[in-house]
Design an enzyme around this catalytic site. Structure first.
Site, mmCIF file in Angstrom:
data_model
loop_
_atom_site.group_PDB
_atom_site.id
_atom_site.type_symbol
_atom_site.label_atom_id
_atom_site.label_comp_id
_atom_site.label_asym_id
_atom_site.label_seq_id
_atom_site.Cartn_x
_atom_site.Cartn_y
_atom_site.Cartn_z
ATOM 1 C CE LYS A 19 -11.390 0.983 -11.131
ATOM 2 N NZ LYS A 19 -10.521 0.062 -10.395
ATOM 3 C CG ASP A 64 3.198 5.611 -5.994
ATOM 4 O OD1 ASP A 64 2.339 5.059 -6.705
ATOM 5 O OD2 ASP A 64 3.443 6.825 -6.058
ATOM 6 C CB VAL A 65 0.930 0.337 -7.786
ATOM 7 C CG1 VAL A 65 0.938 -0.747 -6.731
ATOM 8 C CG2 VAL A 65 -0.323 1.200 -7.697
ATOM 9 C CE1 TYR A 96 -12.844 4.066 -9.968
ATOM 10 C CE2 TYR A 96 -14.997 3.593 -10.906
ATOM 11 C CZ TYR A 96 -13.989 3.289 -10.013
ATOM 12 O OH TYR A 96 -14.111 2.195 -9.169
ATOM 13 C CG ASP A 146 -2.154 0.887 1.019
ATOM 14 O OD1 ASP A 146 -3.242 0.314 0.807
ATOM 15 O OD2 ASP A 146 -2.023 2.133 1.038
HETATM 16 N N1 LIG Z 1 -15.964 0.659 -3.303
HETATM 17 C C1 LIG Z 1 -16.673 0.432 -4.391
HETATM 18 O O1 LIG Z 1 -17.895 0.565 -4.422
HETATM 19 C C2 LIG Z 1 -15.951 -0.053 -5.615
HETATM 20 C C3 LIG Z 1 -16.721 -0.410 -6.724
HETATM 21 C C4 LIG Z 1 -16.072 -0.876 -7.853
HETATM 22 C C5 LIG Z 1 -14.698 -0.985 -7.877
HETATM 23 N N2 LIG Z 1 -13.973 -0.623 -6.782
HETATM 24 C C6 LIG Z 1 -12.521 -0.738 -6.872
HETATM 25 O O2 LIG Z 1 -11.976 -1.458 -5.769
HETATM 26 C C7 LIG Z 1 -10.619 -1.020 -5.565
HETATM 27 C C8 LIG Z 1 -10.381 -0.696 -4.119
HETATM 28 O O3 LIG Z 1 -11.308 0.245 -3.722
HETATM 29 P P1 LIG Z 1 -11.704 0.480 -2.199
HETATM 30 O O4 LIG Z 1 -13.052 1.073 -2.275
HETATM 31 O O5 LIG Z 1 -11.469 -0.736 -1.410
HETATM 32 O O6 LIG Z 1 -10.627 1.617 -1.834
HETATM 33 P P2 LIG Z 1 -9.858 2.060 -0.522
HETATM 34 O O7 LIG Z 1 -9.626 3.512 -0.769
HETATM 35 O O8 LIG Z 1 -10.514 1.643 0.746
HETATM 36 O O9 LIG Z 1 -8.475 1.277 -0.618
HETATM 37 C C9 LIG Z 1 -7.564 1.534 -1.617
HETATM 38 C C10 LIG Z 1 -6.147 1.444 -1.047
HETATM 39 O O10 LIG Z 1 -5.250 1.694 -2.129
HETATM 40 C C11 LIG Z 1 -4.183 2.474 -1.650
HETATM 41 N N3 LIG Z 1 -3.562 3.198 -2.768
HETATM 42 C C12 LIG Z 1 -4.054 4.267 -3.433
HETATM 43 N N4 LIG Z 1 -3.189 4.662 -4.373
HETATM 44 C C13 LIG Z 1 -2.127 3.832 -4.301
HETATM 45 C C14 LIG Z 1 -0.896 3.729 -5.004
HETATM 46 N N5 LIG Z 1 -0.577 4.573 -5.986
HETATM 47 N N6 LIG Z 1 -0.033 2.728 -4.679
HETATM 48 C C15 LIG Z 1 -0.338 1.849 -3.687
HETATM 49 N N7 LIG Z 1 -1.478 1.913 -2.968
HETATM 50 C C16 LIG Z 1 -2.364 2.889 -3.277
HETATM 51 C C17 LIG Z 1 -4.793 3.398 -0.619
HETATM 52 O O11 LIG Z 1 -3.799 3.874 0.299
HETATM 53 C C18 LIG Z 1 -5.842 2.502 0.033
HETATM 54 O O12 LIG Z 1 -5.343 1.885 1.207
HETATM 55 C C19 LIG Z 1 -10.404 0.169 -6.515
HETATM 56 O O13 LIG Z 1 -9.744 -0.281 -7.671
HETATM 57 C C20 LIG Z 1 -11.820 0.613 -6.842
HETATM 58 O O14 LIG Z 1 -11.894 1.273 -8.072
HETATM 59 C C21 LIG Z 1 -14.558 -0.152 -5.647
#
Ligand SMILES: NC(=O)c1ccc[n+]([C@@H]2O[C@H](COP(=O)([O-])OP(=O)(O)OC[C@H]3O[C@@H](n4cnc5c(N)ncnc54)[C@H](O)[C@@H]3O)[C@@H](O)[C@H]2O)c1
Length: 263
Positions: free
Chosen positions: A165, A69-70, A161, A43
């Site tokens: 995606k 940082d990815v 977004y 993360d």
């Molecule tokens: N929550 C929803 O409803 C939903 C719906 C569809 C898709 N998604 C996808 O699920 C995935 C996770 O979402 P979430 O809601 O669990 O998010 P979240 O924000 O709770 O967790 C994401 C994590 O990624 C980390 N992060 C951000 N940028 C980064 C980087 N450059 N390098 C490394 N780590 C990084 C953040 O620190 C965070 O801990 C995302 O790809 C999101 O698009 C979420």
């Protein structure tokens, strides 16, 4: 522990949660470990990765935190090196990092567009490139990329977004075709509107309730619902599954009304 991933080593990106509660990557890392995998929790925010590792080790699982940082190639290489140095191999790459941008086509700036491409899409190329030699050395493996149902339907002003995606689905299919001969399976999960810290930041109570009621199954989705899909795709149970998009959304994409909400 059911052991569906016993003996495997996995790297999960975005394995922390951006706020209180459980995000998708955190849930995946915890379930992978419960199923017997050793997990590198990567993360951008070190404490978030460490929190997930603490949750796993408290349950008797094995995991290592990695501040990554990815969008940085060197960081992706370090994440993979952590898996190999600590656990001797890499079998599963789960690329979960993704961030939201609420700009419509009239507002989207070049800067925001490029940031979204880097975080949501280019990061998956960089992590895959770093992981590939080790997945090959392991005799094959699984890559699971997290997209969104926002790649599949209209969704309000989410220009970058939705585009990134959708790009993940293209990347998934392309990689499935390129890597099958190495027995590396590549699939995507398209979560629907699950309640995670990412969306908690932008949704009012009313919007949350509308989301809850927008699918066929009128219940709120959670990160755990998404994570069980990842367990399946990462496991040998899915040995004959590649290039697919697993939609986990309570049936939202099948309804007429859908929604205009971020997710
Ligand atoms: N929550 C929803 O409803 C939903 C719906 C569809 C898709 N998604 C996808 O699920 C995935 C996770 O979402 P979430 O809601 O669990 O998010 P979240 O924000 O709770 O967790 C994401 C994590 O990624 C980390 N992060 C951000 N940028 C980064 C980087 N450059 N390098 C490394 N780590 C990084 C953040 O620190 C965070 O801990 C995302 O790809 C999101 O698009 C979420």
């Amino acid at each position: 522990m059911a052991g569906r991933l016993a003996g495997k080593v996995a790297a999960v990106t975005g394995a922390g949660s951006s706020g209180p509660g459980v995000g998708n990557g955190k849930a995946v890392a915890i379930l992978f470990a419960r199923e017997g995998a050793k997990v590198v929790c990567a993360d951008a925010v070190a404490e978030r990765a460490e929190e997930t590792v603490a949750a796993i080790t408290a349950e008797g699982g094995e995991a290592a935190a990695c501040a990554v940082d990815v969008t940085e190639r060197g960081d992706c290489a370090r994440m993979v090196a952590t898996a190999v140095e600590r656990y001797g191999r890499l079998d599963v790459l789960h690329t979960n990092v993704g961030t939201l941008s609420l700009q419509g086509i009239r507002e989207v700036t070049e800067e925001d567009w490029n940031r979204m491409l880097a975080v949501n899409l280019t990061s998956m190329v960089l992590t895959t490139q770093a992981a590939l030699p080790h997945l090959e050395a392991a005799g094959g493996g699984a890559i699971v990329n997290v997209t969104s149902i926002a790649a599949l339907r209209t969704y309000g002003p989410l220009t970058a977004y939705q585009t990134t995606k959708a790009g993940i689905i293209g990347l998934t299919i392309s990689l499935a075709g390129q890597l099958a001969e190495k027995r590396i399976r590549v699939n995507a999960i398209a979560p629907g509107q699950v309640w995670t810290p990412l969306v908690a930041e932008v949704l009012s109570d009313q919007m949350r309730e509308e989301r809850r009621r927008s699918g066929l199954i009128q219940d709120e989705g959670t990160a755990w619902d998404v994570a069980w899909g990842a367990v399946y795709l990462a496991s040998d149970e899915a040995r004959w599954v590649t290039g697919q998009v697993l939609v986990i959304d309570g049936g939202v994409t099948l309804t007429m009304h859908g929604g205009n909400r971020p997710g």
